[in-house]
Design a protein around this motif. Structure first.
Motif, PDB file in Angstrom:
ATOM      1  N   LEU A   1       0.599  -1.255   0.440  1.00 46.24           N
ATOM      2  CA  LEU A   1      -0.223   0.400  -0.298  1.00 46.24           C
ATOM      3  C   LEU A   1       0.790   1.672   0.614  1.00 46.24           C
ATOM      4  O   LEU A   1       2.067   1.134  -0.028  1.00 46.24           O
ATOM      5  CB  LEU A   1      -1.047   0.198   1.128  1.00 46.24           C
ATOM      6  N   SER A   2       0.294   2.252  -0.222  1.00 46.35           N
ATOM      7  CA  SER A   2       1.393   3.883  -0.257  1.00 46.35           C
ATOM      8  C   SER A   2       1.604   3.503   1.427  1.00 46.35           C
ATOM      9  O   SER A   2       2.445   4.594   1.034  1.00 46.35           O
ATOM     10  CB  SER A   2       0.287   4.665  -0.264  1.00 46.35           C
ATOM     11  N   THR A   3       1.169   3.184   2.497  1.00 44.00           N
ATOM     12  CA  THR A   3       1.492   2.986   3.811  1.00 44.00           C
ATOM     13  C   THR A   3       2.550   2.431   4.045  1.00 44.00           C
ATOM     14  O   THR A   3       3.906   2.144   4.578  1.00 44.00           O
ATOM     15  CB  THR A   3       0.995   3.137   4.773  1.00 44.00           C
ATOM     16  N   GLY A   4       3.197   1.600   2.687  1.00 43.50           N
ATOM     17  CA  GLY A   4       3.991   0.921   3.283  1.00 43.50           C
ATOM     18  C   GLY A   4       3.727  -0.431   3.728  1.00 43.50           C
ATOM     19  O   GLY A   4       4.405  -1.389   3.964  1.00 43.50           O
ATOM     20  N   SER A   5       2.212  -0.597   3.384  1.00 44.24           N
ATOM     21  CA  SER A   5       1.437  -2.065   4.565  1.00 44.24           C
ATOM     22  C   SER A   5       1.853  -3.008   2.891  1.00 44.24           C
ATOM     23  O   SER A   5       1.196  -3.041   1.859  1.00 44.24           O
ATOM     24  CB  SER A   5       0.835  -1.728   4.559  1.00 44.24           C
ATOM     25  N   THR A   6       1.992  -4.152   3.844  1.00 51.85           N
ATOM     26  CA  THR A   6       1.906  -5.329   2.780  1.00 51.85           C
ATOM     27  C   THR A   6       1.948  -6.328   3.085  1.00 51.85           C
ATOM     28  O   THR A   6       1.320  -6.713   4.310  1.00 51.85           O
ATOM     29  CB  THR A   6       3.552  -5.439   2.395  1.00 51.85           C
ATOM     30  N   ASN A   7       0.965  -7.208   2.185  1.00 47.08           N
ATOM     31  CA  ASN A   7       0.147  -8.739   2.697  1.00 47.08           C
ATOM     32  C   ASN A   7       1.113  -9.640   1.401  1.00 47.08           C
ATOM     33  O   ASN A   7       1.094  -8.951  -0.131  1.00 47.08           O
ATOM     34  CB  ASN A   7      -0.943  -8.514   2.188  1.00 47.08           C
ATOM     35  N   TYR A   8       1.135 -11.363   1.404  1.00 46.50           N
ATOM     36  CA  TYR A   8       0.943 -11.881   0.386  1.00 46.50           C
ATOM     37  C   TYR A   8       0.361 -13.058   0.280  1.00 46.50           C
ATOM     38  O   TYR A   8      -0.063 -13.291   1.418  1.00 46.50           O
ATOM     39  CB  TYR A   8       2.711 -12.163   1.269  1.00 46.50           C
ATOM     40  N   ALA A   9       0.875 -13.480  -0.780  1.00 45.92           N
ATOM     41  CA  ALA A   9       0.267 -15.025  -0.817  1.00 45.92           C
ATOM     42  C   ALA A   9       0.311 -15.711   0.011  1.00 45.92           C
ATOM     43  O   ALA A   9       1.960 -16.075   0.188  1.00 45.92           O
ATOM     44  CB  ALA A   9      -0.018 -15.867  -2.382  1.00 45.92           C
ATOM     45  N   ASP A  10       0.055 -16.998   0.555  1.00 46.45           N
ATOM     46  CA  ASP A  10       0.366 -18.084   1.378  1.00 46.45           C
ATOM     47  C   ASP A  10       1.811 -18.735   0.963  1.00 46.45           C
ATOM     48  O   ASP A  10       2.993 -19.123   1.597  1.00 46.45           O
ATOM     49  CB  ASP A  10      -0.722 -18.912   1.801  1.00 46.45           C
ATOM     50  N   SER A  11       1.447 -18.666  -0.786  1.00 45.81           N
ATOM     51  CA  SER A  11       2.784 -19.642  -1.084  1.00 45.81           C
ATOM     52  C   SER A  11       3.627 -19.473  -1.609  1.00 45.81           C
ATOM     53  O   SER A  11       4.951 -19.752  -1.281  1.00 45.81           O
ATOM     54  CB  SER A  11       1.946 -20.295  -3.169  1.00 45.81           C
ATOM     55  N   VAL A  12       4.007 -17.837  -1.470  1.00 47.06           N
ATOM     56  CA  VAL A  12       5.355 -16.784  -0.969  1.00 47.06           C
ATOM     57  C   VAL A  12       6.047 -16.719  -0.151  1.00 47.06           C
ATOM     58  O   VAL A  12       6.764 -15.794  -0.430  1.00 47.06           O
ATOM     59  CB  VAL A  12       5.087 -15.847  -2.290  1.00 47.06           C
TER      60      VAL A  12
END
Length: 115
Positions: A52-63
């Motif tokens: 996100l523009s805030t720097g928050s991240t999320n990832y698929a479980d597979s990676v």
């Protein structure tokens, strides 16, 4: 014009690393959520990682634990660092930008992981 240009794809051996780049132009990059998706032959296009523009991240479980998404706003570029690559990571990887109600896509870059 609004544009996303991916680069960095290629052929890599199992266990290797690759860094994808997506350089944006034509919009306010700092305000956009940036994502990487991938699509393997015969499969749906799936979200890999998002920042996100805030720097928050999320990832698929597979990676999770293998891939890292990060952005350099001064360069209007988002990266996907891919480590410990597996053959199942083979796909076309697409950069995506979301801001307001707009969604735009890059052309894709091929990643092939040999077994």
């Amino acid at each position: 014009q609004v544009q996303l240009v991916e680069s960095g794809g290629g052929l890599v051996q199992t266990g290797g690393s690759l860094r994808l780049s997506c350089t944006a132009s034509g919009f306010a990059f700092r305000n956009a959520a940036m994502s990487w998706y991938r699509q393997a032959p015969g499969k749906e296009r799936d979200l890999v990682a998002r920042i996100l523009s805030t720097g928050s991240t999320n990832y698929a479980d597979s990676v999770k634990g293998r891939f890292t998404i990060f952005r350099v706003n001064s360069k209007s570029t988002v990266y996907l660092q891919m480590n410990s690559l597996k053959p199942e990571d083979t796909a076309v990887y697409y950069c995506n930008a979301n801001w307001a109600t707009v969604s735009t896509w890059g052309q894709g870059t091929q990643v092939t992981v040999s077994s």
